[in-house]
Write an enzyme that holds these catalytic residues in place. Structure first.
Site, short mmCIF file in Angstrom:
data_model
loop_
_atom_site.label_atom_id
_atom_site.label_comp_id
_atom_site.label_asym_id
_atom_site.label_seq_id
_atom_site.Cartn_x
_atom_site.Cartn_y
_atom_site.Cartn_z
N ARG A 50 0.85 -1.19 0.00
CA ARG A 50 0.00 0.00 0.00
C ARG A 50 0.89 1.25 0.00
O ARG A 50 2.10 1.16 0.19
CB ARG A 50 -0.97 0.00 1.20
CG ARG A 50 -0.24 -0.33 2.50
CD ARG A 50 -0.67 0.43 3.67
NE ARG A 50 -0.50 1.84 3.53
CZ ARG A 50 0.68 2.49 3.62
NH1 ARG A 50 1.82 1.82 3.83
NH2 ARG A 50 0.75 3.80 3.50
N ARG A 93 -7.59 -0.49 -6.79
CA ARG A 93 -7.79 0.69 -5.95
C ARG A 93 -7.88 1.93 -6.85
O ARG A 93 -7.00 2.10 -7.72
CB ARG A 93 -6.64 0.86 -4.92
CG ARG A 93 -6.56 -0.29 -3.91
CD ARG A 93 -5.65 0.04 -2.75
NE ARG A 93 -6.28 0.94 -1.80
CZ ARG A 93 -5.65 1.54 -0.80
NH1 ARG A 93 -4.36 1.34 -0.63
NH2 ARG A 93 -6.29 2.34 0.03
N GLN A 200 -2.37 2.96 9.88
CA GLN A 200 -1.07 2.98 9.18
C GLN A 200 -0.02 3.75 9.97
O GLN A 200 1.16 3.44 9.90
CB GLN A 200 -1.23 3.61 7.78
CG GLN A 200 -1.95 2.75 6.76
CD GLN A 200 -3.44 3.01 6.74
OE1 GLN A 200 -4.02 3.42 7.74
NE2 GLN A 200 -4.07 2.76 5.61
N ASP A 241 -1.93 10.87 -2.57
CA ASP A 241 -2.30 9.78 -3.48
C ASP A 241 -2.62 10.29 -4.87
O ASP A 241 -2.50 9.56 -5.85
CB ASP A 241 -3.47 8.99 -2.91
CG ASP A 241 -2.99 8.13 -1.76
OD1 ASP A 241 -2.85 8.66 -0.65
OD2 ASP A 241 -2.69 6.94 -1.99
N LYS A 252 -4.76 10.21 2.69
CA LYS A 252 -5.49 9.41 3.69
C LYS A 252 -6.52 10.24 4.43
O LYS A 252 -6.25 11.38 4.82
CB LYS A 252 -4.45 8.80 4.64
CG LYS A 252 -4.99 7.95 5.76
CD LYS A 252 -5.88 6.83 5.28
CE LYS A 252 -5.26 5.93 4.24
NZ LYS A 252 -6.25 5.07 3.53
O1 MRU Z 1 -4.71 3.42 2.03
P1 MRU Z 1 -3.22 3.61 1.99
O2 MRU Z 1 -2.54 3.12 3.22
O3 MRU Z 1 -2.61 3.06 0.72
O4 MRU Z 1 -3.02 5.19 1.94
C1 MRU Z 1 -1.74 5.70 1.78
C2 MRU Z 1 -1.67 7.17 1.95
O5 MRU Z 1 -2.66 7.86 2.04
C3 MRU Z 1 -0.30 7.79 1.93
O6 MRU Z 1 -0.29 8.95 2.71
C4 MRU Z 1 0.04 8.16 0.49
O7 MRU Z 1 -0.09 7.08 -0.37
C5 MRU Z 1 1.38 8.75 0.38
S1 MRU Z 1 2.59 7.47 0.26
C6 MRU Z 1 4.12 7.94 0.09
#
Ligand code: MRU
Length: 349
Positions: A50, A93, A200, A241, A252
């Site tokens: 992830r 995703r 996370q 993202d 997130k």
């Molecule tokens: O759902 P996730 O754990 O994949 O979400 C990840 C995030 O929101 C991170 O902050 C984002 O991908 C930045 S990663 C360098």
């Protein structure tokens, strides 16, 4: 900077992919092999791998694994089938643009060599996947170097979710800035949002900070305002993202809260991301598809039910921070400030 990565989240091993299964962290460091595009799809969907750049890298290798199973037929049918596998992987995703960006880059690389036999095109695809992986390591290192200029002496940095080596090829994005600030002796400590509902921050960022011996304190997400009110946060840095061309940023769930709070307390709010996260095709954050995840993530804590049965649940995995709340975006090309659209165009054209 003097840093030896204490783990590799994604490794290509001749004919298969090996990843740390992040769902086992922090209790156990379990590595699993992925041999098919179907297994890669499942690993992304279930968050075994992830973080935006990491799912782009894994998706790229996943497409190569899928191509390996295709017959050595004509270019047209090989390309059609490859597009089908790419679409399938991309369905795992929706929010992080890095996944479709990486898949398209692989498809473009084989299209550019379409006169070569399919056996060779499979090699071209793999070389492109390895390039995407290596490039991400370099970009993340540079993001950390560039971000260092923004960190004041003795800084207390608040961060959200996980943006480290687990979420990228290596170093991380926001995490890379933290790492560089620590090595430069500028960091007092990191405040780590636990990041409900999948934790996370609590499970992964703390694990990475411990390995890098960086001082931190874990806090519940809703403590952020109080920390800021007490003057304990000098800056907020998160990853992203997907960033649209006006600077609106999907990250997130809970990131938008932090940006509003930082604004209310006059604290700078920074986003750190490589160019692969910037989606110049979308004008504003309203166009970003936000993933909604299973209601069990909210009604349960671990395996224990914490809400009554049959409650109505809303569980968006990401939110959109409006560009007006973002002080600057830290990229491998440098620090980008508003007007984001104009400055992205001149930096990345
Ligand atoms: O759902 P996730 O754990 O994949 O979400 C990840 C995030 O929101 C991170 O902050 C984002 O991908 C930045 S990663 C360098």
């Amino acid at each position: 900077m003097n840093f030896t990565a204490p783990f590799q989240s994604i490794t290509w091993n001749q004919n298969h992919l090996t990843i740390i299964d992040q769902t086992f962290l922090p209790e156990r460091e379990v590595y699993i092999d992925l041999n098919t595009s179907g297994q890669v799809w499942e690993a992304i969907k279930k968050l075994r791998v992830r973080g935006a750049p990491a799912i782009g890298i894994a998706g790229a290798y996943g497409l190569c694994l899928g191509m390996e199973q295709l017959p050595d037929s004509s270019f047209q049918s090989f390309y059609r089938e490859s597009e089908r596998i790419a679409e399938y992987l991309n369905s795992s995703r929706p929010t992080a643009v890095n996944l479709s960006w990486a898949l398209n880059r692989i498809l473009t690389s084989i299209f550019a060599e379409k006169d070569r036999p399919v056996t060779q095109l499979k090699k071209v695809a793999l070389e492109t996947a390895i390039t995407i992986h290596d490039e991400d390591r370099r970009l993340c290192k540079t993001i950390g170097e560039n971000g260092l200029d923004l960190v004041s002496d003795n800084a207390q940095i608040l961060t959200h979710c996980n943006t480290g080596g687990l979420a990228t090829g290596e170093y991380g994005t926001a995490f890379s800035v933290i790492l560089h600030a620590h090595q430069a002796g500028k960091l007092k400590k990191v405040w780590v949002d636990e990041t409900r509902p999948l934790l996370q921050g609590a499970r992964l960022t703390t694990w990475e900070l411990q390995k890098a011996e960086i001082p931190f304190t874990l806090n519940i997400d809703s403590a952020a305002a109080f920390l800021m009110q007490q003057g304990k946060v000098d800056m907020v840095i998160t990853g992203a993202d997907r960033i649209t061309r006006n600077g609106d940023t999907a990250n997130k769930i809970g990131t938008y809260h932090l940006a509003v709070l930082a604004n209310a307390h006059n604290i700078p709010f920074y986003v750190a991301a490589p160019y692969s996260t910037i989606d110049m095709e979308l004008a504003t954050g309203k166009e970003i598809v936000i993933e909604e995840r299973d209601e069990d993530e909210v009604t349960h804590f671990g395996n224990k039910r914490t809400a009554p049965k049959k409650v109505d649940v809303y569980n968006p995995a990401f939110d959109i921070t409006p560009h007006k709340l973002i002080t600057a975006i830290i990229t491998e090309k440098g620090i980008v400030r508003p007007d984001y659209e104009k400055n992205f165009k001149s930096l990345f054209s």
